[in-house]
Design an enzyme around this catalytic site. Structure first.
Site, PDB file in Angstrom:
ATOM      1  N   GLN A 129       0.859  -1.196   0.000  1.00  8.17           N
ATOM      2  CA  GLN A 129       0.000   0.000   0.000  1.00  8.17           C
ATOM      3  C   GLN A 129       0.889   1.238   0.000  1.00  8.17           C
ATOM      4  O   GLN A 129       1.483   1.577   1.026  1.00  8.17           O
ATOM      5  CB  GLN A 129      -0.855  -0.054   1.272  1.00  8.17           C
ATOM      6  CG  GLN A 129      -1.680   1.142   1.583  1.00  8.17           C
ATOM      7  CD  GLN A 129      -2.077   1.160   3.066  1.00  8.17           C
ATOM      8  OE1 GLN A 129      -1.515   0.429   3.894  1.00  8.17           O
ATOM      9  NE2 GLN A 129      -3.031   1.989   3.410  1.00  8.17           N
ATOM     10  N   GLY A 130       1.009   1.900  -1.153  1.00  5.67           N
ATOM     11  CA  GLY A 130       1.896   3.062  -1.270  1.00  5.67           C
ATOM     12  C   GLY A 130       1.151   4.357  -1.034  1.00  5.67           C
ATOM     13  O   GLY A 130       0.790   5.052  -2.002  1.00  5.67           O
ATOM     14  N   SER A 132       1.749   6.628   2.323  1.00  2.82           N
ATOM     15  CA  SER A 132       2.520   7.627   3.093  1.00  2.82           C
ATOM     16  C   SER A 132       3.744   8.110   2.343  1.00  2.82           C
ATOM     17  O   SER A 132       4.382   7.349   1.599  1.00  2.82           O
ATOM     18  CB  SER A 132       2.971   7.034   4.425  1.00  2.82           C
ATOM     19  OG  SER A 132       1.890   6.510   5.130  1.00  2.82           O
ATOM     20  N   GLU A 247      -8.878  -1.193   5.972  1.00  8.05           N
ATOM     21  CA  GLU A 247      -7.652  -1.522   6.689  1.00  8.05           C
ATOM     22  C   GLU A 247      -7.877  -1.512   8.205  1.00  8.05           C
ATOM     23  O   GLU A 247      -7.455  -2.409   8.926  1.00  8.05           O
ATOM     24  CB  GLU A 247      -6.548  -0.515   6.333  1.00  8.05           C
ATOM     25  CG  GLU A 247      -5.243  -0.812   7.057  1.00  8.05           C
ATOM     26  CD  GLU A 247      -4.138   0.205   6.748  1.00  8.05           C
ATOM     27  OE1 GLU A 247      -4.458   1.352   6.394  1.00  8.05           O
ATOM     28  OE2 GLU A 247      -2.962  -0.172   6.877  1.00  8.05           O
TER      29      GLU A 247
HETATM   30  C1  LIG Z   1       4.691  -0.462  11.283  1.00 11.10           C
HETATM   31  C2  LIG Z   1       4.194   0.537  10.281  1.00 11.10           C
HETATM   32  C3  LIG Z   1       3.746   0.104   9.051  1.00 11.10           C
HETATM   33  C4  LIG Z   1       3.289   1.034   8.107  1.00 11.10           C
HETATM   34  N1  LIG Z   1       2.888   0.573   6.888  1.00 11.10           N
HETATM   35  C5  LIG Z   1       2.496   1.471   5.939  1.00 11.10           C
HETATM   36  C6  LIG Z   1       2.147   1.019   4.620  1.00 11.10           C
HETATM   37  O1  LIG Z   1       2.178  -0.184   4.308  1.00 11.10           O
HETATM   38  N2  LIG Z   1       1.807   1.941   3.703  1.00 11.10           N
HETATM   39  C7  LIG Z   1       1.753   3.281   3.990  1.00 11.10           C
HETATM   40  O2  LIG Z   1       1.418   4.062   3.101  1.00 11.10           O
HETATM   41  N3  LIG Z   1       2.083   3.736   5.230  1.00 11.10           N
HETATM   42  C8  LIG Z   1       2.462   2.869   6.198  1.00 11.10           C
HETATM   43  N4  LIG Z   1       2.809   3.317   7.452  1.00 11.10           N
HETATM   44  C9  LIG Z   1       2.832   4.750   7.712  1.00 11.10           C
HETATM   45  C10 LIG Z   1       1.723   5.268   8.621  1.00 11.10           C
HETATM   46  O3  LIG Z   1       0.473   5.221   7.972  1.00 11.10           O
HETATM   47  C11 LIG Z   1       2.109   6.694   9.021  1.00 11.10           C
HETATM   48  O4  LIG Z   1       3.310   6.605   9.754  1.00 11.10           O
HETATM   49  C12 LIG Z   1       1.038   7.346   9.851  1.00 11.10           C
HETATM   50  O5  LIG Z   1      -0.087   7.629   9.079  1.00 11.10           O
HETATM   51  C13 LIG Z   1       1.550   8.655  10.507  1.00 11.10           C
HETATM   52  O6  LIG Z   1       2.138   9.498   9.582  1.00 11.10           O
HETATM   53  P1  LIG Z   1       3.583  10.142   9.856  1.00 11.10           P
HETATM   54  O7  LIG Z   1       4.515   9.034  10.221  1.00 11.10           O
HETATM   55  O8  LIG Z   1       3.929  10.990   8.697  1.00 11.10           O
HETATM   56  O9  LIG Z   1       3.422  11.039  11.163  1.00 11.10           O
HETATM   57  P2  LIG Z   1       2.821  12.513  11.221  1.00 11.10           P
HETATM   58  O10 LIG Z   1       1.598  12.586  10.398  1.00 11.10           O
HETATM   59  O11 LIG Z   1       3.911  13.472  10.950  1.00 11.10           O
HETATM   60  O12 LIG Z   1       2.403  12.605  12.738  1.00 11.10           O
HETATM   61  C14 LIG Z   1       3.333  12.893  13.792  1.00 11.10           C
HETATM   62  C15 LIG Z   1       2.567  12.999  15.090  1.00 11.10           C
HETATM   63  O13 LIG Z   1       1.631  14.105  15.034  1.00 11.10           O
HETATM   64  C16 LIG Z   1       0.316  13.670  15.320  1.00 11.10           C
HETATM   65  N5  LIG Z   1      -0.645  14.409  14.494  1.00 11.10           N
HETATM   66  C17 LIG Z   1      -0.541  14.665  13.164  1.00 11.10           C
HETATM   67  N6  LIG Z   1      -1.643  15.350  12.744  1.00 11.10           N
HETATM   68  C18 LIG Z   1      -2.455  15.484  13.820  1.00 11.10           C
HETATM   69  C19 LIG Z   1      -3.739  16.098  14.020  1.00 11.10           C
HETATM   70  N7  LIG Z   1      -4.402  16.679  13.025  1.00 11.10           N
HETATM   71  N8  LIG Z   1      -4.270  16.045  15.262  1.00 11.10           N
HETATM   72  C20 LIG Z   1      -3.613  15.450  16.292  1.00 11.10           C
HETATM   73  N9  LIG Z   1      -2.390  14.866  16.164  1.00 11.10           N
HETATM   74  C21 LIG Z   1      -1.818  14.885  14.950  1.00 11.10           C
HETATM   75  C22 LIG Z   1       0.311  12.189  14.952  1.00 11.10           C
HETATM   76  O14 LIG Z   1      -0.708  11.496  15.629  1.00 11.10           O
HETATM   77  C23 LIG Z   1       1.721  11.751  15.381  1.00 11.10           C
HETATM   78  O15 LIG Z   1       1.741  11.499  16.762  1.00 11.10           O
HETATM   79  C24 LIG Z   1       3.263   2.418   8.419  1.00 11.10           C
HETATM   80  C25 LIG Z   1       3.707   2.848   9.681  1.00 11.10           C
HETATM   81  C26 LIG Z   1       4.177   1.930  10.600  1.00 11.10           C
HETATM   82  C27 LIG Z   1       4.648   2.420  11.930  1.00 11.10           C
END
Ligand SMILES: Cc1cc2nc3c(=O)[nH]c(=O)nc-3n(C[C@H](O)[C@H](O)[C@H](O)COP(=O)(O)OP(=O)(O)OC[C@H]3O[C@@H](n4cnc5c(N)ncnc54)[C@H](O)[C@@H]3O)c2cc1C
Length: 392
Positions: A129-130, A132, A247
């Site tokens: 799933q691409g 992020s 999901e």
């Molecule tokens: C084990 C694992 C597997 C994953 N697999 C996939 C995958 O297969 N495909 C894929 O596309 N992605 C994948 N991801 C990515 C995951 O979906 C993202 O890491 C997640 O959506 C958070 O985005 P970010 O890391 O950019 O953090 P950010 O969005 O930068 O968030 C940082 C912090 O700020 C908080 N925050 C952000 N916005 C708000 C808001 N509006 N209100 C309150 N708090 C907020 C968040 O909760 C977090 O604590 C995976 C992540 C992990 C850890």
């Protein structure tokens, strides 16, 4: 809410139980950390998926015409619980079957359904799933990977990150920007991408648990046929939300039994362990922690039943899936935390119980991030379940 299984559901469960008893693959002899021989491990998991398919136990709630069993969502949940109860191997096709498949069934063309669904179930094609990107996770609609139309192809340039399974995947559900002149949610499109295409490269990332199961993906003039657009051009936001809704439910259902097994093992270890001249289970503080973990697990079980019986009656999973996702990820974190507290320092070592507690503790930190963070899930519940206004 009726918590008892109907006679048909019981029949389904019993015949599955009997099949699993006769067919569950022998356990992979490995530690809980990465298997040394990854190729052999993949073959072992592929063979298991094929066995499930051949036995009629893949795509439980999918239409029979695409290789599924045509059963109800509650039977899908029973299936996941029974797999966990039987100690069956993990499944390679979780993203295909849990997330991409249901989205193709809901929004794909007939040609896409014929092409992609069956190989997902047989295990011939693994999906990733691409979504992020380095600057677009919670705010997914801010994504920057661009696709430009060139004849019958979209030409894609950009980067994804945290893509689970990309290092072993055959296909990817990719969200790209096809129009930069409109509001950010409005210019997105979903593409079905062959991972072997020229212009696509994958670089694994290692987690703190030692596992390297997610990756960075880079696209340089990757060409994707127009026929591979899933849903409509520039309407990819709705497609992505459908995938994310599936999901949240699919990564959470079936987990109750996994956690229950974990708690049962912890109880067994607590009974065996002696501290301060008596069994650990007589220590009043340890008893409180174990009882609390049991209470939280039961709340999770009831939430799972609600998620599979209530919203599914009306069709696709709704925002209630976010409740379940919070419940699963945070209960898991508390149970593994409880295990480290109860078993003490040895549980942090890789050679204690094959590293099970240490690995689970470290891996569980990602549960409240993957599939959307707990903060984002709570925002969804606040806005879409409770009807509160958007936050600032
Ligand atoms: C084990 C694992 C597997 C994953 N697999 C996939 C995958 O297969 N495909 C894929 O596309 N992605 C994948 N991801 C990515 C995951 O979906 C993202 O890491 C997640 O959506 C958070 O985005 P970010 O890391 O950019 O953090 P950010 O969005 O930068 O968030 C940082 C912090 O700020 C908080 N925050 C952000 N916005 C708000 C808001 N509006 N209100 C309150 N708090 C907020 C968040 O909760 C977090 O604590 C995976 C992540 C992990 C850890």
């Amino acid at each position: 809410m009726d918590l008892t299984l109907t006679p048909e559901e019981l029949k389904f469960r019993d015949s599955l139980r009997a099949w699993l008893k006769a067919n569950v693959a022998p356990p992979w002899t490995r530690g809980t950390n990465e298997p040394a021989d990854k190729k052999a491990y993949l073959q072992y998991l592929s063979a298991w998926q094929r066995k499930l398919f051949d036995g009629g136990w893949a795509g439980i709630a999918w239409p029979a015409q695409y290789g599924g069993r045509g059963a109800a969502p509650i039977e899908q949940a029973i299936f996941q619980e029974e797999l966990a109860l039987a100690g069956a191997p993990e499944r390679l096709g979780v993203i295909g079957e849990g997330l991409v498949g249901p989205t193709i069934i809901a929004l794909g063309t007939e040609a896409q359904k014929q092409r992609y669904l069956r190989p997902m179930l047989t295990g011939e094609e693994i999906w990733c799933q691409g979504f992020s990107e380095p600057n677009a996770g919670s705010d997914l609609a801010a994504l920057n990977t661009k696709a430009v139309l060139d004849g019958d192809y979209y030409v894609v340039n950009g980067q994804k990150i945290w893509t689970s399974f990309a290092h072993i995947a055959d296909q990817c559900l990719l969200v790209v920007r096809t129009d930069s002149t409109v509001a950010k949610h409005k210019g997105l499109t979903c593409l079905l991408v062959d991972m072997k295409s020229p212009g696509l490269s994958v670089r694994p990332l290692r987690m703190m648990s030692g596992d390297a199961s997610f990756n960075e993906m880079f696209f340089t003039n990757l060409r994707v046929p127009v026929a591979n657009v899933l849903g409509k051009v520039n309407e990819g936001w709705g497609v992505a939300l459908t995938a994310l809704g599936n999901e949240r439910v699919s990564i959470s259902t079936g987990r109750y039994m996994v956690l229950k097994r974990e708690l049962d093992q912890l109880l067994e270890r607590s009974r065996e362990t002696r501290r301060n001249g008596g069994p650990l289970t007589r220590d009043p503080l340890i008893r409180q922690k174990l009882a609390q973990a049991h209470v939280e697990l039961e709340v999770f079980r009831l939430n799972t039943l609600r998620a599979v019986t209530a919203p599914f009656k009306g069709g696709a999973p709704g925002p209630e899936g976010s409740l379940l996702k919070i419940c699963w990820s945070e209960t898991n974190q508390r149970v593994v935390h409880c295990a480290l507290e109860v078993l003490g320092l040895p549980a942090q070592l890789w050679d204690c119980d094959e590293g099970r507690w240490a690995f689970n503790y470290l891996r569980a930190r990602g549960n409240s991030i993957e599939g959307g963070t707990s903060e984002i899930q709570r925002n969804i519940v606040a806005q879409r379940v409770l009807g509160l206004p958007r936050s600032y």
